[in-house]
Design a protein around this motif. Sequence first.
Motif, mmCIF file in Angstrom:
data_model
loop_
_atom_site.group_PDB
_atom_site.id
_atom_site.type_symbol
_atom_site.label_atom_id
_atom_site.label_comp_id
_atom_site.label_asym_id
_atom_site.label_seq_id
_atom_site.Cartn_x
_atom_site.Cartn_y
_atom_site.Cartn_z
ATOM 1 N N TRP A 203 100.064 43.397 134.374
ATOM 2 C CA TRP A 203 100.213 44.369 135.455
ATOM 3 C C TRP A 203 101.096 43.846 136.590
ATOM 4 N N SER A 204 101.166 42.556 136.779
ATOM 5 C CA SER A 204 101.977 42.013 137.866
ATOM 6 C C SER A 204 103.463 41.974 137.536
ATOM 7 N N THR A 205 103.814 42.104 136.257
ATOM 8 C CA THR A 205 105.216 42.029 135.853
ATOM 9 C C THR A 205 105.728 43.303 135.197
ATOM 10 N N LYS B 216 111.424 40.196 137.804
ATOM 11 C CA LYS B 216 110.680 39.196 137.060
ATOM 12 C C LYS B 216 110.945 39.246 135.566
ATOM 13 N N GLN C 19 94.334 49.423 139.137
ATOM 14 C CA GLN C 19 94.716 48.812 137.865
ATOM 15 C C GLN C 19 93.560 47.981 137.324
ATOM 16 N N GLU D 150 97.656 38.592 131.898
ATOM 17 C CA GLU D 150 97.729 40.010 132.270
ATOM 18 C C GLU D 150 99.189 40.398 132.426
ATOM 19 N N LYS E 20 94.999 48.739 143.575
ATOM 20 C CA LYS E 20 96.034 49.635 143.048
ATOM 21 C C LYS E 20 95.511 50.492 141.899
ATOM 22 N N GLN F 117 100.260 47.558 128.605
ATOM 23 C CA GLN F 117 99.751 46.833 129.763
ATOM 24 C C GLN F 117 98.391 46.275 129.349
ATOM 25 N N ASN G 89 91.485 46.852 140.642
ATOM 26 C CA ASN G 89 91.964 46.316 141.910
ATOM 27 C C ASN G 89 92.298 47.453 142.877
#
Length: 302
Positions: free
Chosen positions: A237-239, A101, A182, A235, A180, A221, A178
């Motif tokens: 955290w997804s990338t 990504k 995070q 956010e 995970k 992050q 979440n």
Amino acid sequence: MRRTALVTALVTASFVLTGCGGGTGLDNVEVSKGDTPKVTVEKDFETEKTQTRVVNDGGGDEVAEGDTIKINYIAVNGRTGKEFDNSYKNESPMTLTLNEKTALPGFYKGLVGKQIGSRVLVSVPSKDGASLLQSAESLGLEKDDTMVFLFDIVSKVPNEAKGKAVKAPAWAPKLSYNDKKQPAKFTTTKQTAAKMPKTRSYELIKGTGDKVKEGATVSVQYVGQKYPDGDVFDESWSTGPRQLSLAKGGVIDCWSEQLPGHTLGSRVVVACSSDDAYGKDAKKNQQPDGPLIFVVDLLDAS
């Protein structure tokens, strides 16, 4: 410190990855020795596949998919043989997360599997590099150019804050996580302040690293949402971690004013008044309006 031209031009997108080719095309590329090397590439250099040549083995940990690394680099246009970016001169190493990504395919293919401390030449064909850059012309590149990079892989960057847990102040909304583990979202409690009269910050984790300096370029992050329990609007955290300048104008005022002084490795909550966030013109500029709240993991700085 300013962001390098290449960091500014990089796109964030998903890419389809293919196998990496050999390194023979780089045999004629010359690299001088020393902490600030020079790379000599003859004009009209082209490659059809991303190729690599390890100039010096570093002997450190192997770089894996998904790792975030700090790198110094020299970038050369293969068509002209001229350097178009140099992080050594800018004194601004780039932080890069090696996933589909956020990394150019040429970077991903050229650096995964290499060792920390290594010096690596990577030739990047158009399909893995220049054709995917935003504003390639601002770097003197054409969309079909091959790029040649010399990378010094400096270190791995932690993916999250680590340190001693700190109790949040009573007025603050509660941070939830979440599956995970995070940071995900703030929710209100009976003691949460309904309004944010002034900007302030506090730590949830106290890191043991150096203090962040004013104007530093930081790797972070974060999660951002409308205060106190509104929508999450951004956010990382997804990338993977993002690299941002804390210089005035590089980020919103509450970040540039509140994050310096906190130590690396810390998880910091920054609650921003409307004036210190995106201000009265937020909606007009298509930004979130009103007071905001962020949770920021301070991972690295330069």
